[in-house]
Design an enzyme around this catalytic site. Structure first.
Site, PDB file in Angstrom:
ATOM      1  N   HIS A  62     -10.574 -31.310   0.260  1.00 11.59           N
ATOM      2  CA  HIS A  62     -11.031 -31.752  -0.877  1.00 11.59           C
ATOM      3  C   HIS A  62     -12.109 -31.141  -1.415  1.00 11.59           C
ATOM      4  O   HIS A  62     -12.172 -31.491  -2.326  1.00 11.59           O
ATOM      5  CB  HIS A  62     -10.658 -33.253  -0.579  1.00 11.59           C
ATOM      6  CG  HIS A  62      -9.934 -34.458  -1.473  1.00 11.59           C
ATOM      7  ND1 HIS A  62      -9.231 -33.931  -1.985  1.00 11.59           N
ATOM      8  CD2 HIS A  62     -10.018 -35.708  -1.517  1.00 11.59           C
ATOM      9  CE1 HIS A  62      -8.471 -34.790  -2.740  1.00 11.59           C
ATOM     10  NE2 HIS A  62      -9.900 -35.866  -2.458  1.00 11.59           N
TER      11      HIS A  62
ATOM     12  N   ASN B 163     -12.640 -39.834  -6.782  1.00  7.18           N
ATOM     13  CA  ASN B 163     -12.329 -40.540  -7.589  1.00  7.18           C
ATOM     14  C   ASN B 163     -13.136 -41.403  -8.971  1.00  7.18           C
ATOM     15  O   ASN B 163     -12.799 -41.361  -9.750  1.00  7.18           O
ATOM     16  CB  ASN B 163     -11.362 -41.767  -6.997  1.00  7.18           C
ATOM     17  CG  ASN B 163     -10.286 -41.343  -5.636  1.00  7.18           C
ATOM     18  OD1 ASN B 163     -10.134 -40.202  -5.368  1.00  7.18           O
ATOM     19  ND2 ASN B 163     -10.414 -42.682  -4.987  1.00  7.18           N
TER      20      ASN B 163
END
Length: 188
Positions: free
Chosen positions: A19, A66
Site C-alpha cells: 500500500h 482513506n
C-alpha cells in the site's frame, strides 16, 4: 507548478508495504532530484524542487490512505492548482508486479485513497500512475498492508525508477505521452 503525490500510510509498521508504494516512489524521486521532503504541512510531508525545469511539489499525505484527499485538497487550494496539475502514484492490486498503468482521469476503481481524492477535489480529472503490487491470494487487507517477499521487493526496486520516469514524462509533456510510452511495459 505540478504536485506529485505518493499514496501510503504513515508509521514504521507500514514502511515497504504494498500500500505504501506511492511513498517509496516519492522517496526515490526526492533522492534523485535532490528535493528535501521534510516540511510538515497540509496534513502531510512535502518538499519543493525542480524536475525538467518545472517547479514541483512532492507530497506524502500523513492522513492515512482513506483520507488522502484532505491533504491534497489543502495543498491544491493553497497553491491554486488545477486537477490536471496533480499527479497521483499508488498501488494497484489488479496489476502484476512489474506493470504500471497511466491514466489521465477515471474512477476510483475500488481504491479508497483515490476515492478520497475524487471526493475532496470534486472530480476525477487528475493524472495517475498505478503500480502493480499483485493480486491477493486471500485477504485483501492483509495483502495490501503486507510487505513484499524478498524476491518481489527486488523486483519492485527495478520498477520504482521506471515509475519515476513515467511521472517525469507527464511533468515534461503530458499523461498521453506517458501512457503511450509506459502502458503495457513489463519490467522484468
Amino acid at each position: 507548478m505540478i504536485l506529485i503525490v505518493g499514496l501510503g500510510n504513515p508509521g514504521k509498521q507500514y514502511e515497504q508495504t504494498r500500500h505504501n508504494i506511492g511513498f517509496d516512489v516519492i522517496d526515490y524521486m526526492a533522492n534523485k532530484y535532490n528535493i528535501d521532503v521534510n516540511r510538515e504541512k497540509f496534513k502531510g510531508i512535502c518538499g519543493e524542487g525542480f524536475i525538467e525545469n518545472k517547479k514541483v511539489i512532492l507530497l506524502k499525505p500523513l492522513t492515512y490512505m482513506n483520507l488522502s484527499g484532505e491533504s491534497i485538497r489543502e495543498l491544491a487550494n493553497f497553491y491554486k492548482l488545477e486537477d490536471d496539475e496533480i499527479i497521483v502514484v499508488y498501488d494497484d492490486i489488479s496489476l502484476d508486479i512489474g506493470r504500471l498503468r497511466i491514466r489521465e482521469k477515471g474512477s476510483a476503481g475500488g481504491h479508497n485513497g483515490i476515492k478520497s481524492i475524487i471526493q475532496n477535489l470534486g472530480g476525477d480529472k487528475f493524472p495517475r500512475v498505478k503500480v502493480g503490487v499483485g493480486q491477493p491470494k486471500d485477504n485483501l487487507v492483509n495483502h495490501v498492508l503486507g510487505k513484499f517477499s524478498k524476491e518481489d521487493r527486488e523486483h519492485i526496486e527495478k520498477v520504482i525508477p521506471v515509475v519515476s520516469d513515467a511521472i517525469v514524462e507527464i511533468v515534461k509533456n503530458d499523461a498521453k505521452e506517458s501512457m503511450n510510452k509506459f502502458n503495457g511495459v513489463n519490467i522484468e
